[in-house]
Structures are given as structure tokens and as C-alpha cells.
Write a protein that holds these residues in place. Structure first.
Motif, mmCIF file in Angstrom:
data_model
loop_
_atom_site.group_PDB
_atom_site.id
_atom_site.type_symbol
_atom_site.label_atom_id
_atom_site.label_comp_id
_atom_site.label_asym_id
_atom_site.label_seq_id
_atom_site.Cartn_x
_atom_site.Cartn_y
_atom_site.Cartn_z
ATOM 1 N N LYS A 357 0.828 -1.221 0.000
ATOM 2 C CA LYS A 357 0.000 0.000 0.000
ATOM 3 C C LYS A 357 0.857 1.264 0.000
ATOM 4 O O LYS A 357 1.854 1.336 0.713
ATOM 5 C CB LYS A 357 -0.902 0.015 1.234
ATOM 6 C CG LYS A 357 -2.039 -0.972 1.161
ATOM 7 C CD LYS A 357 -2.868 -0.917 2.438
ATOM 8 C CE LYS A 357 -3.895 -2.033 2.442
ATOM 9 N NZ LYS A 357 -4.498 -2.230 3.759
ATOM 10 N N ASP A 395 0.142 -0.153 -6.093
ATOM 11 C CA ASP A 395 -0.669 -0.373 -4.893
ATOM 12 C C ASP A 395 -1.933 -1.131 -5.262
ATOM 13 O O ASP A 395 -2.912 -0.554 -5.703
ATOM 14 C CB ASP A 395 -0.996 0.988 -4.275
ATOM 15 C CG ASP A 395 -1.829 0.859 -3.015
ATOM 16 O OD1 ASP A 395 -2.336 -0.246 -2.755
ATOM 17 O OD2 ASP A 395 -1.962 1.867 -2.302
ATOM 18 N N LYS A 398 -5.346 -0.291 -3.431
ATOM 19 C CA LYS A 398 -5.990 0.946 -3.873
ATOM 20 C C LYS A 398 -6.818 0.697 -5.141
ATOM 21 O O LYS A 398 -7.961 1.124 -5.252
ATOM 22 C CB LYS A 398 -4.910 2.009 -4.143
ATOM 23 C CG LYS A 398 -5.476 3.365 -4.530
ATOM 24 C CD LYS A 398 -4.369 4.373 -4.771
ATOM 25 C CE LYS A 398 -3.829 4.246 -6.200
ATOM 26 N NZ LYS A 398 -2.667 5.129 -6.425
ATOM 27 N N SER A 402 -10.990 0.963 -5.971
ATOM 28 C CA SER A 402 -11.500 2.004 -6.859
ATOM 29 C C SER A 402 -12.538 1.410 -7.811
ATOM 30 O O SER A 402 -12.411 0.282 -8.267
ATOM 31 C CB SER A 402 -10.366 2.638 -7.656
ATOM 32 O OG SER A 402 -10.079 1.843 -8.769
#
Length: 561
Positions: A357, A395, A398, A402
Motif C-alpha cells: 500500500k 498499490d 488501492k 477504486s
């Protein structure tokens, strides 16, 4: 004494080891270096049987009794008393590579060598024996009699192709008078004929019983030494218009800094990292079995913890213990040793895919990324630009959260660029159709093109914090991309691309899931929490409750067992 009689699979040739049982502490193994026929072995055992009966001519008491039948010797081990011999008593065939069988150890047996009359007892012996037997040899340990599992297929096949002449110059050996342990018995040892066999040395890092074989390594014939790897091995069969294609996945776990999650993190001072596993996918057309005439292809990738000195303190009982850097390493010494090892084994480019991350409320995983970037940047100053270590931060968490983009599509882009840089191994030259219908993706492919085919140069090294869930999905995507090239190079598909919902990919995904689960159980104590399906966002709701269960079981096994 114990006599260990070994034979070839056809039971036409035999070797005999003599193990002395009168030494309370030392191991005395005598190998007479003689190859017996079945008839000679029978005679030999008959003579031993007769010669060792208690009363001459008595029928009932035999001088020789069979103690155990086994499939191989794992090794010899000693704690506080005498030596034990560890034997494989059950095996299961897991895969086949070009006619070489790969077996999984199903059961082992430990036999104490010294005789009871000379045994020197020690009160703590049983405790050490129990600790030793805690390592369950029937869980994912593999061996093969005729194929070197510690090296990649590319290595094994390029050694085999070395011309005989260079070998003959290397092995101008002096034949000493070979002596016979059963001398005066009129068994002459035959003079050697001019037949040469090639035997590569195993790669120590992935061998798990190296220490157990050390005691006898230099005294017995090479055929007795059975090297064992730990990890995963699975094989599936594809039928493509009647052509049998075997897809094999072999994972070798490093034995150098082995141990479970939280207890083993980062690297040791020699550059070996925790949870370091080399995964190799091998494809071959089984209509022709031999290594020299058949079509073989393989692709290797690596996973391993971030090569720094770091750890997590589990005494806090938090689900995610804070990451601490234990030792400042301004000159990236550990990382340097680690990448040295990798460059020696795989060549360049070394590509790092870091799935840790980037953005967090509390700085947790980011600590590792920052240190790793600093280390790689520092080390790249000393490498020629064309051989520099390539660092790709991505990452994954992430992108999973999304809504805009699909994780696996993005991973696919990275996978394509990686396989393009490293290339893959195939042992036959490009087929004629790739000249007739040129494919631009194929022509841009990296690696090394030689007259016998293609070689993979360099390797992808994927890591997250644990190197379990995110890593496995990323490795699957890279593997899927390489699989398309492999199938294309063997002339089985017309474009080096594979769609998700095809049988081939489904089968490949199952192999990778098994592989991920097995490695995850070994290092983290539970199966995978996030699977490829979770990242494809097609996982049913039942999957999420399973995920929570796995997370809890992982936490429990880390904290308590």
C-alpha cells in the motif's frame, strides 16, 4: 549390520550399502561401488543369510531378516545418542516431466542404527526426536529419481545439451583400483566402459535435506543421494485438438531463511529472505516424451519478503502489528547480497513488482516501500544502465477499492511488459507460421534467442507484505500472460493472447489457486484469503464470509499455534 539394497526401476541393477551398528556415536557407511545383477544380489544375500545363522544347518533361525522396504533415503540424523536413518516408506506420483516422475512423500520412517547392546542412552533424546518429527515430511515434500528439481527446466536442459566432447575433456578421471567390501569372494569389478552420464549439482538453497545427507555425501555413490524440495507440485492435462499438453506448476521454497509469518520477516545477514519461493510453470507436448526430441517450455518467477531488516512484534495481540525496521542499512548491504544471488541465478533484468500500500492513514506498509526504493536507487548506481534493477510500485489494494478500473486489466498491462522484458524458455526454434503471419507482440519479445530456441533472462520478483494473497494473484496474471506465449511458441494457438473464461485459463487458475493455498498454509497457517475471483469482482457473497473465516483462522494460528 544393516544392509541397504537399492535397485534401478527395472530391478536389473543393484547397489549395496553396509551400515555398521556397533558404533554408539559415529556413522560408518561403506559403499562397495559395485553394480550387481539380480542374480548376484540374491547370491550375496543368501551367503550373508547362511553365514550369520546362529547354529549351523538350523532351518528356523535366519541370519538375515528384512527390516523395512522403502523408496529412498532422506538422510541420516543424530541428536544426543547415535544416528537415525530416515526412509521414505510411501510415495505418490504427482507429475511427470518428459518421462521423469515427480513424487510427493506420503510417509517416512525413522530407524535407530546402533544396536541395543552398544546404545548409550541420554535422557533428553526423546525430546529432540519429537522436535525433529514436528517437521511433517508428508506435507508437500517432493523428490524425483532422475530429474533435478532444485534447478529450473531451462538449466537442466541446457546442461544436457552440452556437447559430449567438452565433457570428456573435463572428466579425464584416474580410475583407482576399486575395492570390494566382499573381497576374497571372487566378485570382480568390471572395468568402466566409455559411457558418460551428466549429473548436475543441486542448487543448495532449495534442497531441504542437504544437512541430513552431509554425513554420507562424500562416501557413497551419487545414485544414493535423493534431494528433496519443499513447496508445491501440480499437473493438469490439456487436450488441444487431440494433442496432449501437460501444464505443470512447481514451487520450490527456499530452505535458507525458512519459518512462518511474523516469526520470519525480511532478510537475514546473507541476503536470504523469508517466504522465498521460486515458481516455475512447465508446458510440454506429451505426444513426444524425450527431452531431446520433444517440445518443452517453461517460465520462472519469484516471490519473497522485502529484503531489509524488518520485523513485526506479535506480543501486542493486534491483527496488524506495527512494522519496525530493526537495523539501519544505509548502504543497502542485505539487499545487495539478495540481488547478487538473483543476478547469478537468473541474469538481468531483475524486475521488482511491489504491491504494498502507498497511501495509508497510519504509516504502516509504506515504511517498507520507502526503504526498498532507497535501496534499489542506491544499488542501481553500481550497475550498468542496461542491467539496472527495474522497480514497479503498484498499490494493488488501492486499485481493488477504486470503482473506475478493473484490477486484473491493469495487472495484465504490467504482466505483458514484464514477460516482454524477460522472455521465456522454449527448447525449439520458432515455428514457420510465425514468419508467415508475423505477430508484432511476438517480435518485440525479449529474452535470448538461440539456435535451439529461446532462453529466459532475468526474472520477476513480486512482493507484498506477506507475499501470499496479492502476490499470488499478480503471479497468476503474469503466468497467464506467459502461458499464452508458451502455447503460441509450441504452435497451439494462433495469437499469443488468452481470454479469461476459457478452459485452459480456468484449469491454469485452479492450479495457481492450489499453489497459493499450499504456500499460504506453509507460511501463514491458513488458505488464501483473497483469490483471483475476489479481484475479478465475480465472487459470490458466500465467498466474503469465507474470507472473514480465513482471516480469523490465520490470526488464530499466528497468535496461538
Amino acid at each position: 549390520r544393516y544392509f541397504l539394497v537399492g535397485s534401478n526401476p527395472a530391478e536389473t541393477k543393484y547397489r549395496v550399502l553396509k551400515i555398521d551398528r556397533t558404533e554408539p556415536k559415529d556413522l560408518v557407511v561403506i559403499d562397495d561401488k559395485h553394480v550387481y545383477t539380480q542374480q548376484e544380489v540374491r547370491e550375496l544375500l543368501g551367503r550373508l543369510d547362511l553365514g550369520n545363522r546362529t547354529k549351523i544347518g538350523q532351518k528356523g533361525s535366519s541370519g538375515l531378516s528384512r527390516a523395512v522396504s522403502a523408496f529412498g533415503v532422506v538422510g541420516f540424523v543424530r541428536f544426543l545418542e547415535g544416528y537415525y536413518i530416515v526412509l521414505i516408506t510411501k510415495r505418490r506420483k504427482m507429475a511427470d516431466i518428459g518421462g521423469h516422475a515427480i513424487y510427493k512423500i506420503e510417509d517416512t520412517n525413522m530407524i535407530y542404527i546402533p544396536n541395543d547392546s552398544v546404545r548409550v542412552t541420554h535422557p533428553d533424546e526423546a525430546r529432540y526426536l519429537r522436535i525433529f518429527q514436528n517437521v511433517d515430511l508428508s506435507s508437500n515434500f517432493y523428490f524425483s529419481y532422475s530429474y533435478d528439481l532444485s534447478h529450473s527446466l531451462q538449466y537442466n536442459l541446457t546442461v544436457l545439451r552440452m556437447p559430449l566432447e567438452t565433457l570428456k575433456t573435463e572428466t579425464t578421471q584416474t580410475r583407482q583400483e576399486s575395492f570390494d567390501i566382499f573381497e576374497d569372494e571372487g566378485l570382480s569389478t568390471q572395468g568402466g566402459s566409455g559411457v558418460f552420464g551428466i549429473c548436475s549439482k543441486p542448487y543448495e538453497k532449495y534442497v531441504w535435506n542437504g544437512k541430513l545427507l552431509e554425513a554420507v555425501k562424500n562416501t557413497v555413490h551419487r545414485d544414493w543421494l535423493l534431494y528433496i524440495i519443499h513447496g508445491f507440485c501440480g499437473q493438469s492435462k490439456l487436450l488441444i485438438y487431440g494433442r496432449p499438453i501437460y501444464v505443470t506448476l512447481i514451487a520450490r521454497r527456499s530452505s535458507k531463511f525458512a519459518g512462518t509469518r511474523f516469526l520470519k520477516r525480511g532478510a537475514n545477514c546473507e541476503g536470504d529472505v523469508a517466504n522465498e519461493v521460486e515458481t516455475e510453470q512447465i508446458l510440454y507436448d506429451a505426444s513426444v516424451m524425450s527431452f531431446s526430441a520433444g517440445s518443452y517450455s517453461s517460465y520462472v518467477q519469484v516471490r519473497g519478503s522485502v529484503p531489509l531488516y524488518w520485523s513485526q512484534d506479535i506480543s501486542t495481540m493486534m491483527p496488524k502489528p506495527p512494522i519496525t525496521l530493526d537495523q539501519a542499512d544505509p548502504f543497502a548491504h542485505v539487499a545487495a547480497l539478495h540481488f547478487d544471488q538473483m543476478l547469478q541465478r537468473f541474469g538481468s533484468p531483475i524486475i521488482i513488482l511491489n504491491l504494498v500500500k502507498e497511501r495509508e492513514k497510519r504509516k504502516h506498509e509504506r515504511i517498507l516501500s520507502e526503504e526498498l526504493v532507497a535501496a534499489v536507487t542506491y544499488l542501481n548506481q553500481f550497475l550498468p544502465p542496461e542491467h539496472a534493477i527495474i522497480y514497479i510500485p503498484w498499490d494493488m489494494a488501492k486499485y481493488t477499492k477504486s470503482k473506475l478500473c478493473n484490477v486484473l486489466d491493469r495487472l495484465n498491462v504490467i504482466a505483458e511488459s514484464v514477460v516482454k522484458k524477460t522472455g521465456f524458455f522454449v527448447n525449439r526454434p520458432d515455428s514457420y507460421c510465425s514468419i508467415l503471419r508475423p505477430d508484432e507482440k511476438w517480435n518485440e519479445l525479449g529474452g535470448c534467442v538461440v539456435f535451439t530456441g529461446r532462453l529466459q533472462t532475468g526474472v520477476l520478483r513480486t512482493n507484498c507484505v506477506d507475499c501470499l494473497d496479492r502476490t499470488n494473484t499478480a503471479q497468476f496474471m503474469v503466468g497467464k500472460c506467459a502461458l499464452a506465449y508458451q502455447l503460441y511458441s509450441l504452435g497451439l494457438i494462433d495469437k499469443p493472447n488468452l481470454q479469461f473464461d476459457t478452459d485452459a485459463v480456468r484449469l491454469f487458475e485452479e492450479l495457481y489457486e492450489d499453489h497459493g493455498d499450499t504456500l499460504s498454509l506453509q507460511y501463514g497457517g491458513s488458505q488464501l484469503v483473497h483469490r483471483v475471483k475476489t479481484y475479478r469482482k465475480i465472487a459470490p457473497w458466500t465467498q466474503h464470509s469465507k474470507d472473514i473465516m480465513q482471516t480469523l483462522s490465520r490470526y488464530y494460528s499466528n497468535a496461538f499455534s
